[in-house]
Design a protein around this motif. Structure first.
Motif, PDB file in Angstrom:
ATOM      1  N   ASP A 536       0.832  -1.210   0.000  1.00  8.03           N
ATOM      2  CA  ASP A 536       0.000   0.000   0.000  1.00  8.03           C
ATOM      3  C   ASP A 536       0.864   1.256   0.000  1.00  8.03           C
ATOM      4  OD1 ASP A 536      -2.365  -1.412  -0.030  1.00  8.03           O
ATOM      5  OD2 ASP A 536      -2.635  -1.368   2.146  1.00  8.03           O
ATOM      6  N   LEU A 537       1.972   1.242   0.741  1.00  5.82           N
ATOM      7  CA  LEU A 537       2.877   2.389   0.749  1.00  5.82           C
ATOM      8  C   LEU A 537       3.431   2.650  -0.651  1.00  5.82           C
ATOM      9  CD1 LEU A 537       4.913   1.789   4.059  1.00  5.82           C
ATOM     10  CD2 LEU A 537       3.136   3.510   3.656  1.00  5.82           C
ATOM     11  N   PHE A 538       3.784   1.588  -1.359  1.00  2.00           N
ATOM     12  CA  PHE A 538       4.302   1.759  -2.711  1.00  2.00           C
ATOM     13  C   PHE A 538       3.224   2.300  -3.641  1.00  2.00           C
ATOM     14  CE2 PHE A 538       4.922   0.079  -7.026  1.00  2.00           C
ATOM     15  CZ  PHE A 538       6.157   0.643  -7.326  1.00  2.00           C
ATOM     16  N   GLN A 539       2.030   1.758  -3.554  1.00  2.00           N
ATOM     17  CA  GLN A 539       0.956   2.224  -4.434  1.00  2.00           C
ATOM     18  C   GLN A 539       0.597   3.686  -4.173  1.00  2.00           C
ATOM     19  OE1 GLN A 539      -2.169  -0.897  -3.861  1.00  2.00           O
ATOM     20  NE2 GLN A 539      -1.983  -1.112  -6.075  1.00  2.00           N
ATOM     21  N   ASN A 540       0.720   4.116  -2.913  1.00  2.00           N
ATOM     22  CA  ASN A 540       0.388   5.495  -2.561  1.00  2.00           C
ATOM     23  C   ASN A 540       1.534   6.464  -2.822  1.00  2.00           C
ATOM     24  OD1 ASN A 540      -2.143   4.648  -1.667  1.00  2.00           O
ATOM     25  ND2 ASN A 540      -1.412   4.292   0.430  1.00  2.00           N
ATOM     26  N   GLY A 541       2.674   5.965  -3.288  1.00  2.00           N
ATOM     27  CA  GLY A 541       3.797   6.827  -3.583  1.00  2.00           C
ATOM     28  C   GLY A 541       4.665   7.169  -2.395  1.00  2.00           C
ATOM     29  N   SER A 542       4.448   6.530  -1.257  1.00  2.00           N
ATOM     30  CA  SER A 542       5.239   6.808  -0.044  1.00  2.00           C
ATOM     31  C   SER A 542       6.485   5.940  -0.047  1.00  2.00           C
ATOM     32  CB  SER A 542       4.394   6.546   1.207  1.00  2.00           C
ATOM     33  OG  SER A 542       3.207   7.311   1.193  1.00  2.00           O
ATOM     34  N   VAL A 543       7.350   6.150  -1.049  1.00  2.00           N
ATOM     35  CA  VAL A 543       8.486   5.252  -1.237  1.00  2.00           C
ATOM     36  C   VAL A 543       9.533   5.420  -0.138  1.00  2.00           C
ATOM     37  CG1 VAL A 543       8.202   4.962  -3.714  1.00  2.00           C
ATOM     38  CG2 VAL A 543       9.471   6.934  -2.843  1.00  2.00           C
ATOM     39  N   GLU A 544       9.662   6.638   0.421  1.00  2.00           N
ATOM     40  CA  GLU A 544      10.627   6.830   1.507  1.00  2.00           C
ATOM     41  C   GLU A 544      10.197   6.069   2.753  1.00  2.00           C
ATOM     42  OE1 GLU A 544      10.891  10.032  -1.433  1.00  2.00           O
ATOM     43  OE2 GLU A 544       9.229   9.372  -0.168  1.00  2.00           O
ATOM     44  N   LEU A 545       8.896   6.096   3.043  1.00  3.48           N
ATOM     45  CA  LEU A 545       8.375   5.289   4.155  1.00  3.48           C
ATOM     46  C   LEU A 545       8.551   3.803   3.870  1.00  3.48           C
ATOM     47  CD1 LEU A 545       5.060   7.163   5.070  1.00  3.48           C
ATOM     48  CD2 LEU A 545       7.104   6.986   6.483  1.00  3.48           C
ATOM     49  N   LEU A 546       8.308   3.417   2.618  1.00  5.80           N
ATOM     50  CA  LEU A 546       8.493   2.016   2.232  1.00  5.80           C
ATOM     51  C   LEU A 546       9.943   1.588   2.420  1.00  5.80           C
ATOM     52  CD1 LEU A 546       7.736  -0.663   0.886  1.00  5.80           C
ATOM     53  CD2 LEU A 546       7.983   0.470  -1.339  1.00  5.80           C
ATOM     54  N   ALA A 547      10.890   2.458   2.059  1.00  3.20           N
ATOM     55  CA  ALA A 547      12.304   2.135   2.222  1.00  3.20           C
ATOM     56  C   ALA A 547      12.656   1.954   3.702  1.00  3.20           C
ATOM     57  CB  ALA A 547      13.160   3.234   1.604  1.00  3.20           C
ATOM     58  N   ALA A 548      12.166   2.842   4.537  1.00  2.63           N
ATOM     59  CA  ALA A 548      12.444   2.730   5.980  1.00  2.63           C
ATOM     60  C   ALA A 548      11.845   1.447   6.549  1.00  2.63           C
ATOM     61  CB  ALA A 548      11.885   3.954   6.708  1.00  2.63           C
ATOM     62  N   ALA A 549      10.602   1.151   6.169  1.00  7.01           N
ATOM     63  CA  ALA A 549       9.958  -0.071   6.650  1.00  7.01           C
ATOM     64  C   ALA A 549      10.683  -1.310   6.142  1.00  7.01           C
ATOM     65  CB  ALA A 549       8.497  -0.092   6.216  1.00  7.01           C
ATOM     66  N   SER A 550      11.180  -1.264   4.900  1.00  6.88           N
ATOM     67  CA  SER A 550      11.895  -2.417   4.332  1.00  6.88           C
ATOM     68  C   SER A 550      13.202  -2.678   5.082  1.00  6.88           C
ATOM     69  CB  SER A 550      12.170  -2.178   2.850  1.00  6.88           C
ATOM     70  OG  SER A 550      10.971  -2.042   2.122  1.00  6.88           O
ATOM     71  N   ILE A 551      13.914  -1.617   5.439  1.00  9.86           N
ATOM     72  CA  ILE A 551      15.150  -1.777   6.205  1.00  9.86           C
ATOM     73  C   ILE A 551      14.852  -2.404   7.562  1.00  9.86           C
ATOM     74  CG2 ILE A 551      16.983  -0.514   7.405  1.00  9.86           C
ATOM     75  CD1 ILE A 551      17.500  -0.713   4.460  1.00  9.86           C
ATOM     76  N   LEU A 552      13.817  -1.918   8.244  1.00  8.98           N
ATOM     77  CA  LEU A 552      13.462  -2.465   9.557  1.00  8.98           C
ATOM     78  C   LEU A 552      13.008  -3.919   9.432  1.00  8.98           C
ATOM     79  CD1 LEU A 552      11.518   0.582  11.080  1.00  8.98           C
ATOM     80  CD2 LEU A 552      13.855  -0.168  11.592  1.00  8.98           C
ATOM     81  N   LEU A 553      12.247  -4.227   8.387  1.00  7.79           N
ATOM     82  CA  LEU A 553      11.783  -5.599   8.185  1.00  7.79           C
ATOM     83  C   LEU A 553      12.957  -6.531   7.930  1.00  7.79           C
ATOM     84  CD1 LEU A 553       9.651  -7.769   7.710  1.00  7.79           C
ATOM     85  CD2 LEU A 553       9.419  -6.940   5.357  1.00  7.79           C
ATOM     86  N   THR A 554      13.908  -6.096   7.111  1.00  7.53           N
ATOM     87  CA  THR A 554      15.075  -6.930   6.819  1.00  7.53           C
ATOM     88  C   THR A 554      15.887  -7.190   8.084  1.00  7.53           C
ATOM     89  OG1 THR A 554      15.171  -6.012   4.576  1.00  7.53           O
ATOM     90  CG2 THR A 554      17.142  -7.124   5.397  1.00  7.53           C
ATOM     91  N   ILE A 555      16.071  -6.147   8.902  1.00  4.18           N
ATOM     92  CA  ILE A 555      16.804  -6.312  10.164  1.00  4.18           C
ATOM     93  C   ILE A 555      16.068  -7.296  11.075  1.00  4.18           C
ATOM     94  CG2 ILE A 555      17.528  -5.132  12.281  1.00  4.18           C
ATOM     95  CD1 ILE A 555      18.013  -2.637  10.575  1.00  4.18           C
ATOM     96  N   PHE A 556      14.747  -7.195  11.121  1.00  2.00           N
ATOM     97  CA  PHE A 556      13.963  -8.094  11.977  1.00  2.00           C
ATOM     98  C   PHE A 556      14.087  -9.545  11.515  1.00  2.00           C
ATOM     99  CE2 PHE A 556       9.926 -10.410  12.436  1.00  2.00           C
ATOM    100  CZ  PHE A 556       9.867 -10.500  13.823  1.00  2.00           C
ATOM    101  N   LEU A 557      13.967  -9.768  10.210  1.00  4.41           N
ATOM    102  CA  LEU A 557      14.036 -11.141   9.708  1.00  4.41           C
ATOM    103  C   LEU A 557      15.426 -11.737   9.903  1.00  4.41           C
ATOM    104  CD1 LEU A 557      11.938 -10.840   6.412  1.00  4.41           C
ATOM    105  CD2 LEU A 557      11.229 -11.781   8.616  1.00  4.41           C
ATOM    106  N   TRP A 558      16.466 -10.938   9.679  1.00  5.32           N
ATOM    107  CA  TRP A 558      17.805 -11.448   9.909  1.00  5.32           C
ATOM    108  C   TRP A 558      18.036 -11.724  11.381  1.00  5.32           C
ATOM    109  CZ3 TRP A 558      20.991 -14.253   7.672  1.00  5.32           C
ATOM    110  CH2 TRP A 558      21.166 -14.199   6.298  1.00  5.32           C
ATOM    111  N   SER A 559      17.437 -10.938  12.257  1.00  2.00           N
ATOM    112  CA  SER A 559      17.553 -11.192  13.695  1.00  2.00           C
ATOM    113  C   SER A 559      16.929 -12.534  14.058  1.00  2.00           C
ATOM    114  CB  SER A 559      16.879 -10.068  14.488  1.00  2.00           C
ATOM    115  OG  SER A 559      17.486  -8.821  14.224  1.00  2.00           O
ATOM    116  N   VAL A 560      15.785 -12.831  13.433  1.00  2.26           N
ATOM    117  CA  VAL A 560      15.140 -14.126  13.684  1.00  2.26           C
ATOM    118  C   VAL A 560      16.065 -15.267  13.266  1.00  2.26           C
ATOM    119  CG1 VAL A 560      13.232 -15.623  12.977  1.00  2.26           C
ATOM    120  CG2 VAL A 560      12.807 -13.213  13.463  1.00  2.26           C
TER     121      VAL A 560
END
Length: 573
Positions: A536-560
């Motif tokens: 939804d963030l990508f579709q709404n054009g909020s790519v900077e928010l999407l980038a921040a969320a993607s970094i946090l998600l990647t860190i979380f998954l690697w932590s798991v």
């Protein structure tokens, strides 16, 4: 007595294993084939799901009479073929250098190519889009400003078929490398040694001995990544749609998400065609792997793989490894991280307005928090049920004496041929058609069901090999000692399966956490998960928010993954 099978066989009413067999068979068939049957039904239904109508072939007539269908097939095949060739070529080169040569520091790079396998699909796409966009891509703008090229100059346009192939191909390298490197490492070097003794040069040995011996493994991986590319969604949606390049997946998505009212008939007809294509590809993939015994290169003789000397080219081999790490890990992560720090995208002012407000916004959004909790719940339940079902399917298929035991594992592996879109669309038709099933629609249960179908074959891959390694003497000794079958399974079999089940649990948890295509048609305002929020963030054009969320998600998954490796001593492969 056949030592490979359990000797227990009683009437079905007295044998708990027989009862369990039929329960698992029934549940597996219902779980997998029921939504697919609704998909096929929807393709010949004249109206929307749950509405009165009649059986008709008009949807197929419309699809096959539309010249655009041939374009979809050509684009989908070209995209998948190019992506598979790129991924397998790079992966083969990396695997050869890390496992068969004396390139310096190769051991430090042995597991590095696997690291990006955990990346959400949107991360790769987002990074390359902002590197190679025609007008505002970082590289294109830098070249125009540095060398004075005209405003129309574009080094590489990401919104093109080559752009789609590049992004998808590079994202498939970790999976292809994982399989090919294992085959390289296990290969008996005797034939290569014979070629070296005969005076062959390194290039000749690789071309006439190594590559032909590895061809079955390479071919099977090629079919696998071709199927994954053919059924992928993120790249066709994020790059293909803006470029005007339609493939089957994006066409199905547009028929439901963009059409008013949604054209379910067209979507299900296209999905049924896609299902036939992927089933055919799976058949070819299985044929490729079954023919591998003609090229068996691992014998019972002990051997220690010897490394090939690259001579003056050994540092070039290391350079290739370093280049891949920079290209796929360094550049992608750096690009997404830089994007997450921008108040808005301006490639000429990347470091003058750095801000962490997007991270604060992501962490402060209640919708993100709810989606994160939902994703954790869904992925944890999915992973748990998948590994339990996979263990039961593998155990019954490999250890029982039932005549049709192989049928159970075959049914369990069937969803490998089902694209995530097809699974999600089948469940959507089922939930909107059946009154009882509609009670589940809008809850987290729909995601669990979709993920169970999609990832059950993955769980079986983890448990099947582990079950085969358990010698029957252990269970027979327990039975002779007077232990009931249930106690034997609980005290003997399950502890031996625990490492494989834990590894499978972590894998299913991670991949289901970032899965989008299977659930994109099943989301409502009440059951958002993190992957759908990111979309939804990508579709709404909020790519900077999407980038921040993607970094946090990647860190979380690697932590798991790291925590699981430390606590449970899991291995990367």
């Amino acid at each position: 007595m056949n030592r490979n099978l359990l000797p227990i066989r009683f009437p079905i009413t007295k044998n708990p294993l027989a009862i369990l067999f039929w329960v698992v068979v029934g549940f597996t068939i219902l779980l997998i084939l029921y939504p697919i049957s609704f998909l096929l039904f929807g393709s010949i239904w004249s109206t929307r799901p749950g509405r009165e109508g009649n059986l008709t072939l008009v949807n197929y007539i419309d699809v096959f009479s539309d010249p655009h269908t041939l374009t979809l097939l050509i684009n989908s095949s070209t995209y998948a073929l190019g992506s598979a060739l790129l991924a397998v070529t790079i992966a083969t080169g990396l695997a050869f250098i890390t496992t068969r040569t004396d390139a310096p520091f190769r051991n430090y790079f042995r597991y590095v190519p696997i690291l990006p396998i955990i990346l959400p699909g949107m991360v790769d796409n987002l990074a390359w889009i902002y590197i190679f966009r025609p007008n505002t891509g970082l590289v294109n703008v830098w070249l125009r400003d540095t060398f004075g090229f005209s405003r129309d100059f574009v080094l590489f346009n990401i919104y093109s078929m080559p752009g789609m192939i590049w992004v998808m191909g590079i994202s498939l390298v970790p999976l292809a490398y994982l399989v090919i490197s294992a085959s390289f490492y296990s290969m008996d070097p005797a034939l290569e040694e014979s070629g070296r003794i005969a005076g062959m040069r390194l290039r000749t040995i690789v071309r006439k001995i190594t590559i032909p011996l590895m061809m079955p493994a390479i071919l099977s991986v090629f079919f696998l990544v071709f199927i994954i590319a053919f059924e992928s969604f993120e790249t066709p949606a994020m790059i293909g749609l803006p470029a005007g390049i339609d493939v089957f997946m994006s066409n199905i998505y547009q028929a439901i998400a963009w059409s008013i009212p949604p054209n379910y008939g067209l979507a299900t007809a296209n999905a049924s065609i896609l299902l036939v294509v992927t089933v055919t590809l799976i058949y070819l993939y299985r044929r490729a792997t079954k023919r591998a015994e003609k090229f068996q290169i691992i014998t019972g003789r002990g051997y220690q793989p010897r490394l090939m000397s690259l001579g003056r080219w050994k540092y070039f081999g290391t350079g290739i490894l370093v280049g891949y790490v920079i290209l796929h890990i360094g550049i992608v992560f750096s690009m997404v991280f830089i994007l997450s720090l921008q108040p808005f995208w301006d490639p000429r002012a990347l470091f003058s307005r750095i801000t962490f407000e997007h991270y604060a916004a992501i962490l402060g959004r209640s919708s993100i928090s709810r989606a994160l909790i939902n994703s954790i719940i869904v992925s944890a339940i999915t992973a748990t049920v998948v590994v339990i079902m996979a263990a039961l399917v593998s155990y019954i298929s490999r250890k029982s004496k039932f005549k049709r035991r192989g049928f159970l594992e075959g049914v369990g592996m069937l969803p490998l041929a089902f694209p995530g879109f097809v699974i999600g669309l089948g469940f959507l038709w089922m939930f909107l058609t059946l009154p009882i099933a509609s009670l589940v629609y809008g809850t987290l249960g729909v995601f669990v069901l979709a993920f169970l179908v999609k990832y059950l074959p993955h769980g079986i891959r983890f448990t099947s090999g582990a079950v085969m390694q358990i010698h029957n003497d252990l269970e027979e000794s327990s039975a002779i000692a007077g232990a009931a079958w249930t106690r034997t399974v609980r005290k003997v079999t399950m502890p031996l399966l625990r490492p494989a089940m834990l590894a499978g649990w972590v894998y299913v948890f991670v991949v289901s956490f970032r899965e989008l295509s299977s659930v994109i048609f099943l989301i409502t305002a009440r059951n958002q998960v993190l992957s759908t929020v990111l979309w939804d963030l990508f579709q709404n054009g909020s790519v900077e928010l999407l980038a921040a969320a993607s970094i946090l998600l990647t860190i979380f998954l690697w932590s798991v993954v790291v925590i699981a490796m430390v606590i449970f001593r899991l291995k990367l492969r």
